[in-house]
Design a protein around this motif. Structure first.
Motif, PDB file in Angstrom:
ATOM      1  N   ALA A 146      -4.835   9.653  -2.859  1.00  0.00           N
ATOM      2  CA  ALA A 146      -4.188   8.459  -3.411  1.00  0.00           C
ATOM      3  C   ALA A 146      -3.542   7.622  -2.314  1.00  0.00           C
ATOM      4  CB  ALA A 146      -3.138   8.874  -4.446  1.00  0.00           C
ATOM      5  N   ALA A 186       2.272   1.681  -3.513  1.00  0.00           N
ATOM      6  CA  ALA A 186       1.253   2.167  -4.443  1.00  0.00           C
ATOM      7  C   ALA A 186       0.958   3.638  -4.210  1.00  0.00           C
ATOM      8  CB  ALA A 186      -0.028   1.339  -4.297  1.00  0.00           C
ATOM      9  N   GLY A 187       0.836   4.023  -2.940  1.00  0.00           N
ATOM     10  CA  GLY A 187       0.569   5.426  -2.623  1.00  0.00           C
ATOM     11  C   GLY A 187       1.678   6.346  -3.090  1.00  0.00           C
ATOM     12  N   ALA A 205      -4.914   3.883  -1.251  1.00  0.00           N
ATOM     13  CA  ALA A 205      -4.004   2.737  -1.339  1.00  0.00           C
ATOM     14  C   ALA A 205      -4.065   1.889  -0.077  1.00  0.00           C
ATOM     15  CB  ALA A 205      -2.575   3.227  -1.586  1.00  0.00           C
ATOM     16  N   SER A 222       0.825  -1.213   0.000  1.00  0.00           N
ATOM     17  CA  SER A 222       0.000   0.000   0.000  1.00  0.00           C
ATOM     18  C   SER A 222       0.857   1.260   0.000  1.00  0.00           C
ATOM     19  CB  SER A 222      -0.937   0.001   1.210  1.00  0.00           C
ATOM     20  OG  SER A 222      -1.930  -0.993   1.066  1.00  0.00           O
TER      21      SER A 222
END
Length: 718
Positions: free
Chosen positions: A638, A175-176, A642, A172
Motif C-alpha cells: 500500500a 494515503a499510504g 501510493a 502519497s
C-alpha cells in the motif's frame, strides 16, 4: 544477542515514558533543525573516470564564465504568430535585457528556430547556488513578463539531471499511512494496537528526514534521497512494529506480565527485526561498489532510514508497550481472531502434505512472471515521458518541433589538444546521425575546442548512443575527443553499471547469506534464502518490463510516452528505465525480501527446537506467521503503490517494482515455495558442520533462552 535485546526491551518498558519523550524530542529537534537551517540538496551528478565527466571538467576549464560552472537555463517561447513580428520582437528584446540584469546572469541569447512561432532564450549563469536551479529558472521566467504581455508563451525547459528533480512530499505519504492503518485495524482488531506501529514509523521517518536534511550541509545529497528514505522507512518501520506487537499480544493472552512480555518480545521478535534490518542495510551499502556517486549516496542515505526504523522498533515500541500494558487491546473495533483463523494454518498443512506439487507449480508461476524481464528496456528516461500538461513535457515538445528531436539531448563535445576549430567542426559535420554543429569556442590556452552537437535522434532513441560512440571514435591529429551531455552521461552510466553489477550482486548475496548463517547457524537455510530472494526479484523485473518496457500499464501509472518521436513502432508506448535503477532496485528488493524470510524462518526454527519434527515445524511456522506476514506485506504494498502517484518517473518505477516484488514474495515465495523446499530438505535445513559451528559466534535470533529444555541434538541440528 537475544539476551541483550531482551534486557534492552525490558528496560525501555520500565522507563517507557522517558524513552517515549526522548524519541519525540530527538525527532522534533532533528526535523526542527532541518527546517530552520534548510535541507540543501545537490544538483551535481558526477561519473568519476568517465568520458562524459572528462568533457564536463574540460568545459569548466578556461572557456569563460557560465561554461560548466553555473550552468544554463532555457526559456522556450511559443506564439500563435511569428515571434520576429512586431510588437512581439520588441517585447522579447526587452525580456532579454531584463534577464541580463538579474544576479549571476552572464548573458542571455535569443535563438530562433526553423519554426517561426517557436524560439528560445538561453541564459548562461555563473556563481549562483546550484542547489536552487529550479528557483533560479522561475525567477528568470518571471523576468520575461514583457513577452507574455504580447501573447508569448514562456516555458522554462527542464535541463536538470536525475538528481535535480524537485520532489514534494505529502499526499502519497498520507494515503499510504491511511491504508496501512486500515490493514492494521483488520490485523489487530483494536485501534490502539493499530496506532502504535503508525506512530513508531512516523517518529522513525521524521528522525531520518531531519538527519538527512542536516547532512545536506556536509555532503552532496540528491533530491530523491528524502523520498526514497520515506518510502522504505515508512514501510519497514510499520512492518517491524507489527511483528513485535503481534508477538507481545500473544504473550499477554498467555497471561505473561507486561514487562516480561515486552522482554520476551524484544528478545525473540526484536532479534528478527535486527537481522532483517541488517540485511536491508547490507544490501543498500553494497551500492557503494557501484561506481556511480548518485547511486552510492542514495543507497547509504536510504539505509539511514532503515537504521532509524530498527532503533525505534527495539526501543520506542517496547517503551509504548510498557506504558500501554493490557490497554494495547483497547478500543476494539473487530472481533479478535487467532492466527489459525486466517486460513494460513490449513494452507501450511496442505503444502506440507504435497511439497513436490507445490514446488513445481510455484516454479512454473514464478517463471511465467519473470519471463517478461528479458524484454526490459534500459535507457535515459527523459522529459518526453513526463505527464502530459506539465511544463516539462510542454517545453520538450516545443523544442522538438522547433529545433528537432536531438535538441532535447545535445552533445557537448570537447576536443582536447587542438586549436583548429574549423577542423573539429568539419569532422563533426561528417559523423552519421549528426543534425547540426554549433559554433566552436576556443579555451583561454587555445588548446581545446568546445562545440555543441545536435543529433538526429531524441535522447531516448537508442540510435543517439551510436552517435555518441561515433563522435568519440573521431581521430583528430594530436587531439582527444570527449563527449558530455545527458545522452553521453547515461551511456557511461550504463557501461559502468554493466561492469559493476556482478560485483554488487555477488557482495549483496554473499553478505546477506552470511548474516543468515550467523542468525540461524544453518548453511542450507542461508543459501536457500538467497536463492529465493533472487527468484522474487525476477518476478519484480518481469512486472517492470510489462508495465514500462512493453507499455501495458505505463499510462495507468501516469507515464505518457511520446507518440511523435522518430522511434521504432514497437517501442511507441514503452518507457525506458534509467540504467542505474535496476541495480538499486535489486539492492532494495533483496533486503526487503529477506525480511519476510527471517520472520518465517524464526518461527519455523522455534517450532523445530521444541519438538524436532521438521514437517510439523514448517507447518506451524507458516501457520503462525502467515497472517502477520500477509498484513505486513499489504502495508508495504500500500505504501509503495501510493508513491506511484508522484510525478517523478523514478519514483513511479520504484513504486511499481517494490509493490509487485513484496506481493509476490509474501504470497507465492513465503506461502508456497519456501515451505515446500523446507519440507523436502528435512533435517538438512538445520545441518551445520561441527567445525563451522565452533567458528560461528552465538548470535541467536530466535531467543534460545526460551528453549533451554530442547535436546542438544535439536539445537545443533546435527
Amino acid at each position: 544477542m537475544s539476551g541483550l535485546l531482551g534486557r534492552l526491551g525490558g528496560w525501555c518498558a520500565r522507563h517507557g515514558r522517558w524513552v517515549l519523550a526522548l524519541w519525540v524530542i530527538v525527532a522534533a529537534a532533528l526535523m526542527g533543525g532541518s527546517l530552520a537551517l534548510g535541507s540543501p540538496v545537490s544538483n551535481e551528478v558526477s561519473i568519476p573516470g568517465s568520458d562524459a565527466q572528462r568533457a564536463h571538467d574540460l568545459m569548466a576549464e578556461g572557456f569563460g564564465p557560465g561554461y560548466g560552472t553555473g550552468g544554463t537555463v532555457q526559456l522556450v517561447l511559443y506564439a500563435d504568430a511569428a515571434l520576429a513580428a512586431e510588437p512581439r520582437k520588441q517585447a522579447l528584446d526587452d525580456s532579454v535585457e531584463r534577464i541580463e540584469r538579474l544576479p549571476n546572469v552572464v548573458d542571455a541569447e535569443l535563438r530562433p528556430s526553423a519554426n517561426p512561432n517557436i524560439g528560445m532564450i538561453v541564459v548562461r549563469l555563473e556563481g549562483h547556488d546550484t542547489t536552487k536551479t529550479a528557483q533560479t529558472a522561475q525567477t528568470i521566467a518571471k523576468a520575461a513578463d514583457p513577452a507574455r504581455e504580447y501573447g508569448v508563451e514562456v516555458v522554462p525547459a527542464d535541463n536538470s539531471t536525475p538528481a535535480d528533480k524537485e520532489i514534494k512530499t505529502g499526499p502519497s505519504e498520507i494515503a499510504g499511512v491511511l491504508i496501512a492503518l486500515l490493514v492494521l485495524v483488520l490485523a489487530f482488531g483494536t485501534l490502539v494496537a493499530a496506532l502504535v506501529p503508525i506512530f513508531s514509523a512516523l517518529v522513525s521517518v521524521v528522525t531520518g528526514l531531519g538527519l538527512i536534511g542536516l547532512l545536506g550541509h556536509l555532503i552532496d545529497v540528491p533530491k530523491q534521497a528524502g523520498i526514497m528514505a520515506t518510502m522504505i522507512g515508512l514501510g519497514v518501520g510499520i512492518d517491524y512494529a507489527l511483528f513485535l506487537i503481534s508477538r507481545y499480544r500473544r504473550l499477554l493472552a498467555e497471561g505473561v506480565p507486561t514487562v516480561e512480555a515486552v522482554r520476551r518480545t524484544t528478545s525473540s521478535s526484536g532479534g528478527a527485526v535486527v537481522f532483517a534490518g541488517g540485511t536491508v542495510i547490507i544490501a543498500l551499502s553494497a551500492l557503494m561498489l557501484g561506481g556511480f556517486p548518485l547511486l552510492q549516496t542514495l543507497g547509504w542515505i536510504t539505509g539511514l532510514s532503515v537504521v532509524c526504523a530498527v532503533l525505534t522498533s527495539v526501543t520506542l515500541v517496547p517503551a509504548m508497550l510498557g506504558v500501554l500494558g493490557p490497554k494495547i487491546n483497547a478500543l476494539r473495533v473487530l472481533k479478535a481472531r487467532g492466527s489459525e483463523d486466517s486460513g494460513w494454518g490449513g494452507l501450511a498443512q496442505w503444502v506440507a502434505r504435497r511439497p513436490w506439487r507445490v514446488l513445481i507449480g510455484s516454479v512454473l508461476v514464478l517463471a511465467a512472471l519473470a519471463a517478461p524481464a528479458l524484454t526490459l528496456k534500459l535507457g535515459p528516461l527523459g522529459d518526453s515521458y513526463a505527464e502530459e500538461g506539465t511544463t516539462t513535457r510542454r517545453a520538450y515538445e516545443l523544442i522538438q518541433t522547433g529545433y528537432g528531436p536531438g535538441a532535447n539531448g545535445p552533445l557537448i563535445v570537447v576536443a582536447d589538444g587542438t586549436g583548429d576549430a574549423h577542423a573539429v567542426r568539419q569532422a563533426l559535420d561528417e559523423v552519421p546521425g549528426v543534425a547540426s554543429v554549433g559554433p566552436a569556442k576556443l579555451n583561454e590556452s587555445g588548446r581545446s575546442v568546445l562545440v555543441q552537437v545536435i543529433p538526429d535522434y531524441a535522447p531516448g532513441d537508442p540510435r543517439s548512443l551510436d552517435v555518441v560512440e561515433a563522435v568519440r571514435a573521431l581521430e583528430l591529429p594530436g587531439a582527444k575527443v570527449h563527449v558530455g551531455g545527458e545522452v553521453a552521461a547515461m551511456a557511461d552510466v550504463g557501461g559502468r553499471m554493466v561492469e559493476r553489477t556482478p560485483l554488487v550482486i555477488g557482495v549483496v548475496v554473499l553478505l546477506s547469506a552470511l548474516l543468515l548463517l550467523l542468525a540461524f547457524r544453518a548453511p542450507v537455510v542461508a543459501v536457500k534464502a538467497a536463492v529465493m530472494n533472487l527468484i522474487s526479484l525476477g518476478a519484480a523485473f518481469g512486472a517492470l518490463a510489462l508495465v514500462f518496457s512493453l507499455g501495458l500499464g505505463s499510462r495507468l501509472v501516469g507515464m505518457d510516452p511520446p507518440v511523435s518521436d522518430a522511434m521504432l513502432v514497437e517501442w511507441i508506448f514503452s518507457v525506458p528505465i534509467d540504467n542505474y535503477v535496476p541495480l538499486m532496485l535489486f539492492a532494495v528488493l533483496f533486503g526487503l525480501s529477506m525480511d519476510y524470510e527471517v520472520f518465517l524462518l524464526t518461527a519455523v526454527r522455534q517450532a523445530y527446537l521444541k519438538h524436532g519434527d521438521n514437517r510439523r515445524a514448517v507447518a506451524e511456522g507458516l501457520g503462525s506467521t502467515g497472517r502477520v506476514i500477509t498484513s505486513a506485506a499489504l502495508i508495504m504494498v500500500a505504501v509503495f503503490v501510493a508513491f506511484i502517484a508522484y510525478p517523478d518517473p523514478l519514483v513511479k518505477v520504484f513504486g511499481v517494482g517494490l509493490a509487485v516484488a513484496i506481493a509476490v514474495d509474501a504470497t507465492i515465495i513465503r506461502g508456497f515455495l519456501v515451505p515446500a523446499t523446507m519440507v523436502l530438505l528435512g533435517r538438512a535445513n538445520w545441518w551445520c558442520p561441527r567445525w563451522l559451528d565452533r567458528l560461528l559466534p552465538n548470535l541467536s535470533v530466535e531467543g534460545h533462552e526460551e528453549h533451554t529444555s530442547a535436546p542438544r541434538e535439536l539445537v545443533d541440528a546435527r
